[in-house]
Design a protein around this motif. Structure first.
Motif, PDB file in Angstrom:
ATOM      1  N   ILE A  56      39.672  52.004  37.352  1.00 39.96           N
ATOM      2  CA  ILE A  56      39.365  50.597  37.621  1.00 39.96           C
ATOM      3  C   ILE A  56      38.177  50.063  36.820  1.00 39.96           C
ATOM      4  O   ILE A  56      38.116  48.875  36.536  1.00 39.96           O
ATOM      5  CB  ILE A  56      39.152  50.341  39.132  1.00 39.96           C
ATOM      6  CG1 ILE A  56      38.082  51.278  39.697  1.00 39.96           C
ATOM      7  CG2 ILE A  56      40.458  50.500  39.872  1.00 39.96           C
ATOM      8  CD1 ILE A  56      37.772  51.072  41.168  1.00 39.96           C
ATOM      9  N   ALA A  57      37.258  50.922  36.409  1.00 40.24           N
ATOM     10  CA  ALA A  57      36.102  50.464  35.623  1.00 40.24           C
ATOM     11  C   ALA A  57      36.365  50.570  34.121  1.00 40.24           C
ATOM     12  O   ALA A  57      35.485  50.321  33.319  1.00 40.24           O
ATOM     13  CB  ALA A  57      34.864  51.273  35.993  1.00 40.24           C
ATOM     14  N   GLY A  58      37.597  50.961  33.743  1.00 41.55           N
ATOM     15  CA  GLY A  58      37.942  51.093  32.333  1.00 41.55           C
ATOM     16  C   GLY A  58      37.648  52.462  31.760  1.00 41.55           C
ATOM     17  O   GLY A  58      37.751  52.675  30.551  1.00 41.55           O
ATOM     18  N   ASP A  59      37.291  53.419  32.624  1.00 43.59           N
ATOM     19  CA  ASP A  59      36.974  54.772  32.175  1.00 43.59           C
ATOM     20  C   ASP A  59      38.249  55.601  32.045  1.00 43.59           C
ATOM     21  O   ASP A  59      39.159  55.478  32.869  1.00 43.59           O
ATOM     22  CB  ASP A  59      36.051  55.466  33.179  1.00 43.59           C
ATOM     23  CG  ASP A  59      34.711  54.765  33.305  1.00 43.59           C
ATOM     24  OD1 ASP A  59      34.247  54.185  32.314  1.00 43.59           O
ATOM     25  OD2 ASP A  59      34.133  54.796  34.412  1.00 43.59           O
ATOM     26  N   VAL A  60      38.303  56.449  31.009  1.00 41.42           N
ATOM     27  CA  VAL A  60      39.441  57.362  30.869  1.00 41.42           C
ATOM     28  C   VAL A  60      39.111  58.641  31.623  1.00 41.42           C
ATOM     29  O   VAL A  60      38.045  59.216  31.454  1.00 41.42           O
ATOM     30  CB  VAL A  60      39.795  57.648  29.392  1.00 41.42           C
ATOM     31  CG1 VAL A  60      40.424  56.436  28.748  1.00 41.42           C
ATOM     32  CG2 VAL A  60      38.596  58.117  28.601  1.00 41.42           C
ATOM     33  N   ARG A  61      40.045  59.038  32.473  1.00 42.53           N
ATOM     34  CA  ARG A  61      39.782  60.162  33.372  1.00 42.53           C
ATOM     35  C   ARG A  61      40.991  61.068  33.446  1.00 42.53           C
ATOM     36  O   ARG A  61      42.092  60.705  33.040  1.00 42.53           O
ATOM     37  CB  ARG A  61      39.446  59.631  34.769  1.00 42.53           C
ATOM     38  CG  ARG A  61      38.239  58.688  34.754  1.00 42.53           C
ATOM     39  CD  ARG A  61      37.879  58.188  36.106  1.00 42.53           C
ATOM     40  NE  ARG A  61      37.284  59.281  36.878  1.00 42.53           N
ATOM     41  CZ  ARG A  61      37.103  59.223  38.189  1.00 42.53           C
ATOM     42  NH1 ARG A  61      37.475  58.146  38.878  1.00 42.53           N
ATOM     43  NH2 ARG A  61      36.543  60.214  38.833  1.00 42.53           N
TER      44      ARG A  61
END
Length: 155
Positions: free
Chosen positions: A97-102
């Motif tokens: 949701i924050a644009g982080d790749v996980r």
């Protein structure tokens, strides 16, 4: 696979695009504008047997410790971008949701989505339906290679 197909694949490799992206096993990293690195070669026969299309796969690295012992910091993973349909308890690369790749093990729970870590010291995260709409499943992790741990010699 027929014997003829097996002979045709023998010794042949396919290239999978590799990007300078680190899927975070923890809070997250932004993967925008990642540089493309030298591709990785996989045996065509193995890719065929796994039902994988090299054009639909990418290789990226893992950082963080929340997916230990399954995935280690520095591991290289193969992500099948054609498999973005959610299958419970599989490991996926995703844009959170924050644009982080996980990278997390995903599981549906009624109308919510659980992001599970393998490392029990990290909490399970929950996403609401509106948060799930903001997420993007990049694809399912279908292969991983552990990076050997470097041990300093004792003198």
């Amino acid at each position: 696979m027929s014997n003829h197909e097996a002979i045709a694949f023998e010794g042949e490799f396919v290239r999978v695009r590799r990007f300078d992206v680190q899927l975070s096993a923890g809070p997250g990293h932004n993967g925008e504008n990642a540089a493309e690195l030298a591709p990785l070669a996989f045996r065509a026969k193995w890719m065929f047997e796994q039902g994988l299309d090299a054009e639909k796969c990418v290789a990226v690295s893992v950082t963080g410790e929340s997916m230990l012992p399954t995935l280690h910091p520095g591991d290289l993973v193969l992500v099948d971008r054609s498999k973005s349909d959610l299958r419970d308890s599989e490991i996926y690369a995703l844009v959170d949701i924050a644009g982080d790749v996980r990278v997390k093990r995903l599981e549906r729970l009624k109308d919510r989505l659980l992001l599970r870590s393998e490392n029990v010291t990290f909490p399970t995260e929950m996403r609401t339906p509106s948060e799930v709409e903001q997420m993007t499943i990049i694809g399912r992790v279908v292969w991983g290679a552990h990076r050997p741990t470097v041990v300093k010699s004792r003198k």
